[in-house]
Design a protein around this motif. Sequence first.
Motif, PDB file in Angstrom:
ATOM      1  N   HIS A 130      16.517 -59.638 -42.318  1.00 50.89           N
ATOM      2  CA  HIS A 130      16.500 -58.939 -43.608  1.00 50.89           C
ATOM      3  C   HIS A 130      17.440 -57.743 -43.651  1.00 50.89           C
ATOM      4  CE1 HIS A 130      12.996 -61.382 -44.305  1.00 50.89           C
ATOM      5  NE2 HIS A 130      12.340 -60.802 -43.329  1.00 50.89           N
ATOM      6  N   HIS A 158      12.904 -58.350 -35.878  1.00 44.28           N
ATOM      7  CA  HIS A 158      12.806 -59.366 -36.934  1.00 44.28           C
ATOM      8  C   HIS A 158      13.554 -58.909 -38.189  1.00 44.28           C
ATOM      9  CE1 HIS A 158      11.053 -62.203 -39.812  1.00 44.28           C
ATOM     10  NE2 HIS A 158      10.756 -61.151 -40.552  1.00 44.28           N
ATOM     11  N   CYS A 174       5.415 -59.046 -41.861  1.00 51.80           N
ATOM     12  CA  CYS A 174       6.662 -58.774 -42.587  1.00 51.80           C
ATOM     13  C   CYS A 174       6.425 -58.939 -44.092  1.00 51.80           C
ATOM     14  CB  CYS A 174       7.770 -59.710 -42.121  1.00 51.80           C
ATOM     15  SG  CYS A 174       9.261 -59.507 -43.115  1.00 51.80           S
ATOM     16  N   CYS A 177       9.038 -61.529 -45.840  1.00 55.57           N
ATOM     17  CA  CYS A 177       8.672 -62.941 -45.651  1.00 55.57           C
ATOM     18  C   CYS A 177       7.445 -63.278 -46.501  1.00 55.57           C
ATOM     19  CB  CYS A 177       8.349 -63.229 -44.184  1.00 55.57           C
ATOM     20  SG  CYS A 177       9.790 -63.251 -43.109  1.00 55.57           S
TER      21      CYS A 177
HETATM   22 ZN   LIG Z   1      10.461 -61.212 -42.533  1.00 55.44          ZN
END
Ligand SMILES: [Zn+2]
Length: 359
Positions: free
Chosen positions: A342, A337, A302, A305
């Motif tokens: 997000h 995720h 990601c 992140c």
């Molecule tokens: Zn993330």
Amino acid sequence: MSSGTDRGRCRDSRNPTGNTTTGPSASDSVGSLLAAIANLIANGLRILSFSDKRQWGPDEHEQVHALEDALDEARKDFQELSPLVNGQLQYEADRTHASLEELRALRDKFHTHIDCLRDWSRSGGPIDPTWVRDTHILQRDLHLAQYRAARRIFASGQESTSRCLGAFLVHRKQRDWATRQVAGVEEGAYQKRYLEELRACNRVGSFQRFGDEDIAFVCDFCDGHLIWEDLDRMPSVRTAHEDATWPAAPAAPVSPTGGNPQWQATGFSHSKHEEKQVVFAPEAIANHIAPHPGDWQARLLCPICEAEAAKPQDQDDEEYVWRPDNIFDDIPAFQEHLEWQHTTTTTIPAPTGNNCILM
Ligand SMILES: [Zn+2]
Ligand SMILES: [Zn+2]
């Protein structure tokens, strides 16, 4: 991918085993094997240039062009890949086992292929028109072999959970745009950027239909597959532009400083032809990790992140803990995720209409 030279008829009549290998040598390196292959192609061109051109038809000319193209692309790949792996010397001196194996096998196939041309030049008559196809297949194999060799060198200097070289090239492009970003970007600039993102992706691999309903992206560098399930066509724009305050202060699509990341694109399901949100293709491609050995699906990290983790952290702030082992096995896991962590609600819809690309 199998080489068409296996079907070359001259080999069957002259050398049933096809055993023209020169064998492994301790001094072999990526550079020496690429040089050997380039020499073989140049030999092929020389053989053709000395043959009696009065008898030539279109097939002979096409064969010359095919060999010239193969040599040009090999040279271009070599020049483009060297700087990505710390320069020409490092690329040439590389002795990664898998790369040597692959390039040796390829050199032997080129050897057999050029032998066919040599036999033809001695015996005369029209050239076998199928050899052009063999040259094209070998050219493609050589292109992929160089990409994979570069990816292996690149990976050896990184953690195993880092981006594939193909992903790195798309990610680097996105980062460039993010830093170049200035206020007051116009609508057209976004459209142009999305297209450039997709173009960057098409340079490192290709989209293809996968099964009846899915779309795959296959990376030329790692052979990893990314699968978008049940998707009619791959959308070519993001669902919304980056920042709610756009156009006053737009941020980049992937803002390393946070902001308002927009990872979604609007597609249509193949089975029901209903609108659905998917991960915008360059967003996934720029963040893929080569599959585990023996596996075929690329993994993902990601970027949001990752960017958060790069910021100075407050000691007491336990809200955000970047775990480099937090890797997603496929697109659905990655999307889940992103949806949970997000997704922002304040979005500016990108214009609808003709927002799909044909693969
Ligand atoms: Zn993330
Ligand atoms: Zn890859």
